[in-house]
Design an enzyme around this catalytic site. Structure first.
Site, PDB file in Angstrom:
ATOM      1  N   HIS A 104       0.839  -1.206   0.000  1.00 23.82           N
ATOM      2  CA  HIS A 104       0.000   0.000   0.000  1.00 23.82           C
ATOM      3  C   HIS A 104       0.875   1.258   0.000  1.00 23.82           C
ATOM      4  O   HIS A 104       1.956   1.273   0.591  1.00 23.82           O
ATOM      5  CB  HIS A 104      -0.910  -0.004   1.227  1.00 23.82           C
ATOM      6  CG  HIS A 104      -1.942   1.071   1.167  1.00 23.82           C
ATOM      7  ND1 HIS A 104      -1.693   2.354   1.595  1.00 23.82           N
ATOM      8  CD2 HIS A 104      -3.199   1.071   0.678  1.00 23.82           C
ATOM      9  CE1 HIS A 104      -2.776   3.083   1.389  1.00 23.82           C
ATOM     10  NE2 HIS A 104      -3.701   2.334   0.834  1.00 23.82           N
ATOM     11  N   GLU A 160      -3.950   2.287  -7.041  1.00 21.72           N
ATOM     12  CA  GLU A 160      -4.215   3.352  -6.081  1.00 21.72           C
ATOM     13  C   GLU A 160      -3.216   4.478  -6.305  1.00 21.72           C
ATOM     14  O   GLU A 160      -2.119   4.454  -5.733  1.00 21.72           O
ATOM     15  CB  GLU A 160      -4.073   2.824  -4.657  1.00 21.72           C
ATOM     16  CG  GLU A 160      -5.067   1.751  -4.301  1.00 21.72           C
ATOM     17  CD  GLU A 160      -5.364   1.759  -2.813  1.00 21.72           C
ATOM     18  OE1 GLU A 160      -6.505   2.028  -2.451  1.00 21.72           O
ATOM     19  OE2 GLU A 160      -4.440   1.540  -2.026  1.00 21.72           O
TER      20      GLU A 160
END
Ligand code: 13P
Length: 251
Positions: A104, A160
């Site tokens: 992430h 993302e």
């Protein structure tokens, strides 16, 4: 590969990472409420919740029977050993996790995650049978380097963009996200051939209830990976219903 409830690649994906929010009582209350609403979306989607490590077991006990998978936001690349403060893939499986997010943007920006650690973690997670949600910005080739076509069956990719994640950021437009997903799909196909086109691609970054329908309607977007807007049960359930009704790309 560990089977996860309702896991069929052609179903659209909806998941949330709680990041470092929720104490145990809040987590259990959320899980119980979501289990009560799961009949609206669980059979039509692949849905998952990623709590912080200490919450996984309690949340999994409630959500897995309702058809919602539970997983972790990070994992170490070794199965066990002298790695203070770390958690391994077999440990996650023991407490009910079936999926893990790796790489992430917040881990890369704040916790020293590198392309090498991402690759090592992806390999370890897949070897243990965890479904692996690999988070990428613009560099999918590096994150998936070294995997085989067989490994790919356990891989999801979340696109993302760093500029779209968290407070004060702007979501990608549906057209921007769709275009980038198309590029990522082509890059994976370039690496792995035809099998690469079946890897589910989730969009993440400032997804809201209002924005979700247009995103999930895009032909290259197979699912949504949601932060803040899914930190309430109502938020998760509303977006999950949208995903169930509108669907993702059917590979
Ligand atoms: P937000 O939806 O809060 O922008 O977070 C997205 C994300 O990072 C999901 O992991």
């Amino acid at each position: 590969m560990t089977a996860i409830p309702g896991d069929e690649m052609s179903k659209p994906w909806i998941g949330t990472s709680w990041k470092m929010t929720k104490r145990l009582s809040e987590a259990v209350a959320y899980a119980e409420a979501l289990a009560g609403l799961a009949a609206h979306f669980a059979h039509l989607t692949n849905s998952f919740v990623l709590p912080a490590f200490p919450l996984i077991e309690s949340v999994a006990r409630v959500l897995r029977p309702a058809g919602v998978s539970v997983g972790a936001q990070n994992v170490h690349w070794m199965p066990s050993g002298a790695f203070t403060g770390e958690v391994s893939a077999p440990m996650l499986i023991d407490v009910g996790a079936s999926i893990v997010a790796i790489g992430h943007a917040e881990r890369r920006a704040m916790f020293g995650e590198t392309d090498q650690t991402v690759r090592d973690k992806v390999g370890a997670a897949l070897a243990s049978g965890l479904r692996t949600l690999v988070c990428v910005g613009e560099s999918v080739k590096i994150a998936l380097g070294g995997l085989t076509v067989t490994d790919l069956a356990g891989v999801l990719v979340a696109y993302e963009p760093v500029w779209a994640i968290g407070e004060g950021s702007t979501p990608a437009t549906p057209a921007q996200a769709n275009d980038m997903h198309g590029q990522i799909r082509a890059a994976i196909a370039h690496l792995f051939g035809g099998a690469g086109t079946a890897v589910p691609l989730l969009y993440g970054g400032s997804v809201t209830r209002d924005g979700a329908p247009a995103l999930i309607a895009q032909d290259q977007i197979d699912g949504l990976f949601v932060g803040r807007a899914a930190w309430t049960v109502e938020g998760f359930a509303a977006i999950a219903r949208t995903v169930a009704e509108t669907g993702g790309r059917v590979s």
